[in-house]
Design a protein around this motif. Structure first.
Motif, PDB file in Angstrom:
ATOM      1  N   ARG B  50       0.852  -1.194   0.000  1.00  0.00           N
ATOM      2  CA  ARG B  50       0.000   0.000   0.000  1.00  0.00           C
ATOM      3  C   ARG B  50       0.883   1.237   0.000  1.00  0.00           C
ATOM      4  O   ARG B  50       0.937   1.983   0.968  1.00  0.00           O
ATOM      5  CB  ARG B  50      -0.882  -0.017   1.228  1.00  0.00           C
ATOM      6  CG  ARG B  50      -1.844  -1.193   1.221  1.00  0.00           C
ATOM      7  CD  ARG B  50      -2.935  -0.871   2.184  1.00  0.00           C
ATOM      8  NE  ARG B  50      -3.716  -2.040   2.526  1.00  0.00           N
ATOM      9  CZ  ARG B  50      -4.663  -1.990   3.441  1.00  0.00           C
ATOM     10  NH1 ARG B  50      -4.901  -0.874   4.090  1.00  0.00           N
ATOM     11  NH2 ARG B  50      -5.355  -3.067   3.707  1.00  0.00           N
ATOM     12  N   THR B  51       1.625   1.384  -1.075  1.00  0.00           N
ATOM     13  CA  THR B  51       2.594   2.478  -1.147  1.00  0.00           C
ATOM     14  C   THR B  51       2.512   3.162  -2.507  1.00  0.00           C
ATOM     15  O   THR B  51       1.934   2.618  -3.453  1.00  0.00           O
ATOM     16  CB  THR B  51       4.028   1.938  -0.989  1.00  0.00           C
ATOM     17  OG1 THR B  51       4.319   1.059  -2.080  1.00  0.00           O
ATOM     18  CG2 THR B  51       4.194   1.190   0.321  1.00  0.00           C
ATOM     19  N   GLY B 359      -5.155   5.522   2.392  1.00  0.00           N
ATOM     20  CA  GLY B 359      -4.460   4.369   2.969  1.00  0.00           C
ATOM     21  C   GLY B 359      -3.245   3.950   2.173  1.00  0.00           C
ATOM     22  O   GLY B 359      -2.906   2.763   2.121  1.00  0.00           O
ATOM     23  N   LEU B 360      -2.583   4.920   1.551  1.00  0.00           N
ATOM     24  CA  LEU B 360      -1.363   4.611   0.802  1.00  0.00           C
ATOM     25  C   LEU B 360      -0.214   5.430   1.392  1.00  0.00           C
ATOM     26  O   LEU B 360      -0.377   6.625   1.684  1.00  0.00           O
ATOM     27  CB  LEU B 360      -1.536   4.957  -0.678  1.00  0.00           C
ATOM     28  CG  LEU B 360      -2.558   4.124  -1.431  1.00  0.00           C
ATOM     29  CD1 LEU B 360      -2.878   4.751  -2.783  1.00  0.00           C
ATOM     30  CD2 LEU B 360      -2.038   2.697  -1.631  1.00  0.00           C
ATOM     31  N   ASP B 361       0.924   4.784   1.572  1.00  0.00           N
ATOM     32  CA  ASP B 361       2.069   5.458   2.172  1.00  0.00           C
ATOM     33  C   ASP B 361       2.932   6.072   1.072  1.00  0.00           C
ATOM     34  O   ASP B 361       3.427   5.350   0.207  1.00  0.00           O
ATOM     35  CB  ASP B 361       2.882   4.423   2.976  1.00  0.00           C
ATOM     36  CG  ASP B 361       3.914   5.094   3.872  1.00  0.00           C
ATOM     37  OD1 ASP B 361       3.724   6.257   4.243  1.00  0.00           O
ATOM     38  OD2 ASP B 361       4.911   4.433   4.196  1.00  0.00           O
TER      39      ASP B 361
END
Lengths: 266, 373
Positions: B50-51, B359-361
């Protein structure tokens, strides 16, 4: 009456003792705070951090501050050399990690192929030889190759970390036959690394006698990483307890009755 | 395969691999977009987590010897031009580093006199001090020249073919060295052999029938992944936007088809990086964050000196290959002319916020110079 459940036995890498048999990777999380929460829930005592994601100049770059989120008092930060294509690059990264204040423990990952991230056995052995001489504690990520595992042991590796399946594939212990041989022959801890996608896979590795497992993707990309971290913790504990308790022999067929020799008991 | 006119791989040195067939099936077959998007989302998560990797382009020069119908930098466009000095490049790089970027893309027009290889080497050398990861997007070079740039510390090469359709390519590239289709086509492999670790391929959607272009790009990606097995291959499908010279895209691709293409590439090549620039509007970029895209730029300026205003004092026009001074009345507030209009104008900080909300880094640093010295 409820009996108190005793904890499973501790284990050692080199001289350092650990109780948790679950190691965690730190990549792929939706946020560093989520990573930290999953780490706490997992009970892991060792976490790996990719050196390419952190500032190795000692400048504490706020754009690469993952290490700030990890309590080095509680867990061992195991720097990994992910991205290195050969022994020279891995050795250089390891030395930089120490210079940046990280422990002298390195998870050696040398994968020239950026797609499947499969480890290069030749470069891994070379780098292990160099770094062990320099006093590093080396945990090499390898193919499930029993001969390579022995060669690395002889070179002074502190553990061997054979893959269960390609990194991130969540396929489970697909290299089972080879990992069984590695475990049988090993004099250092065997940590199954990569490819484990479910707590049942982790339990399976521990039931087989692996000393520990390393999990990243399966927890990091779960809908609820904290819940999944707990589930893996339980899977690992169940697997280890089963191993220590002595699993019964398995058989392909049910053995409840003896239709051919039953007359002997009549 | 239905929907694709002719043989998209005709005249190209790429095999119709299983991956290409798979791509055609996903892109043009019966699978519903929603179902394909779900597969793409899963593959992206599995392979990249999740990046989102972030990068910034830094334009070195908008001088160019080529005449290309679709590009704002095209030779005959009477635009304001400048080539930044290495010192000015450093000023721009420091600015971008201050904004937070750790992954830099150096971009330039093709002009061997204004932008020689020695200049590129020098700018790479100066920027690697601020950036753990530096890539170049310039005209195709010779192997030895690529080696010099790798030696200076660059690890990424971006070289889009623009069009894989030889006829359209010849028509769009009216004059200049860029007319050499095969020189460009062989560039990524030369770059790989010279030691680049990340290689970016792409087509400019809008030059020719995009259905054929996408299949050809899939074949190129598949080919490069086999011969260049050590390289991280990334791909991009920039849709052309109006540019100086009055260019209007020829063959439009709808948002729906664009999203489908991103998803089909993701599922076909689960580990390939997919790049999405600020050419696309914010709404579409946000929607694609989870469906396959793994690298985004933000707050981009597409003219030399665009971030800090350096180089303004040397602006000029070029007429028939000669530099012409700006008229006195033109200097007021003048900047170099951009390559294309940015559509998503959000800053890096704003984009990071959106990523986190989803919700993404945001990942700024994903490379270290120690890996390839």
């Amino acid at each position: 009456m409820a009996t108190k459940v005793s904890t499973t036995k501790g284990w050692k890498i080199g001289d350092r003792e650990f109780h948790s048999r679950l190691l965690l990777g730190t990549g792929k999380y939706p946020s560093v705070s989520m990573m930290r929460a999953a780490l706490e829930a997992s009970g892991a005592e060792i976490v790996t951090v990719a050196l390419r994601r952190v500032d190795l100049t000692g400048g504490k770059d706020p754009q690469a501050d993952m290490l700030e989120e990890i309590d080095a008092e509680k867990v061992l930060v195991l720097a990994n050399t992910s991205g290195a294509m050969n022994a020279e690059e891995a050795v250089r990264l390891a030395r930089l990690a120490v210079a940046a204040g990280l422990p002298k423990w390195i998870k050696l990952e040398i994968h020239p192929d950026p797609r499947y991230l499969l480890p290069d056995p030749i470069e891994t052995l070379r780098a292990t030889e160099i770094l062990v001489k320099e006093g590093f504690t080396i945990l090499p990520y390898i193919q499930a190759d029993p001969v390579l595992a022995k060669r690395l042991e002889e070179a002074g590796a502190a553990t061997v970390m054979p893959l269960g399946a390609p990194i991130g594939s969540n396929r489970g212990v697909e290299t089972r036959a080879m990992i069984e041989i590695i475990i049988e022959q090993a004099t250092v801890p065997v940590i199954v690394d990569a490819g484990l996608g479910a707590p049942s896979h982790a339990a399976e590795a521990l039931e087989m006698g692996a000393d520990a497992v390393l999990i990243n993707t399966a927890i990091a990309v779960a809908e609820d990483p904290v819940g999944m971290a707990k589930a893996f913790r339980m899977g690992v504990e169940a697997g280890r307890r089963a191993y220590e308790s002595g699993l019964g022999p398995t058989s392909r067929m049910a053995a409840a009755t003896s239709p051919l020799t039953g007359f002997l008991d009549e | 395969m239905s929907g694709v006119p002719g043989d998209p791989l005709e005249g190209l040195p790429f095999a119709r691999s299983r991956a290409v067939e798979r791509f055609e099936e996903l892109m043009f077959g019966a699978i519903r977009l929603e179902e394909l998007a779900e597969q793409a989302r899963k593959e992206t998560r599995k392979n990249f987590g999740r990046t989102m990797r972030l990068f910034a382009p830094l334009y070195l020069s908008n001088e160019c010897l080529n005449s290309c119908t679709y590009c704002g930098f095209s030779k005959e466009n009477p635009i304001r031009r400048v080539t930044l000095t290495p010192e000015e490049v450093e000023v721009e790089a420091k600015h971008l580093s201050g904004v937070g970027f750790r992954n830099l893309l150096l971009v330039s027009g093709e002009h061997p006199r204004e932008v020689p290889v020695s200049y590129l080497v020098e700018t790479v050398r100066r920027t690697v001090d601020f950036f753990p990861s530096v890539a170049i997007e310039v005209a195709p070079l010779k192997s030895e020249e690529y080696r010099q740039i790798v030696g200076a510390g660059a690890e990424g090469l971006v070289l889009y073919q623009e069009s894989y359709d030889r006829a359209a390519y010849a028509e769009m590239h009216v004059s200049g060295p860029k007319r050499n289709f095969d020189e460009r086509l062989g560039g990524p492999e030369r770059g790989y052999e010279a030691g680049f670790r990340r290689i970016g391929l792409g087509v400019l959607v809008g030059l020719a029938d995009w259905r054929r272009e996408l299949v050809a790009l899939a074949a190129h990606v598949s080919h490069l992944m086999k011969v260049g097995w050590r390289a991280q291959v990334t791909l991009a499908l920039p849709r052309l936007r109006p540019a100086a010279g009055g260019f209007q895209p020829r063959v439009a691709m709808s948002d729906r088809d664009f999203v489908r293409a991103i998803c089909a590439f993701r599922v076909t090549f689960p580990q390939a990086g997919i790049v999405l620039s600020t050419r696309e509007p914010a709404k579409l970029r946000d929607g694609l964050m989870e469906l396959g895209v793994t690298m985004m730029s933000a707050g981009s300026e597409t003219e030399p000196g665009g971030y800090t205003g350096v180089g303004k004092g040397r602006l000029h026009r070029t007429v028939r290959g000669r530099e012409v001074a700006l008229e006195a009345s033109e200097w007021e507030g003048a900047e170099a002319t951009e390559q294309f209009e940015v559509s998503d104008g959000r800053s890096a900080e704003e984009l990071s916020l959106v990523l986190r909300q989803r919700g993404l880094d945001p990942v700024w640093k994903d490379w270290d110079r120690a890996l390839a010295e």
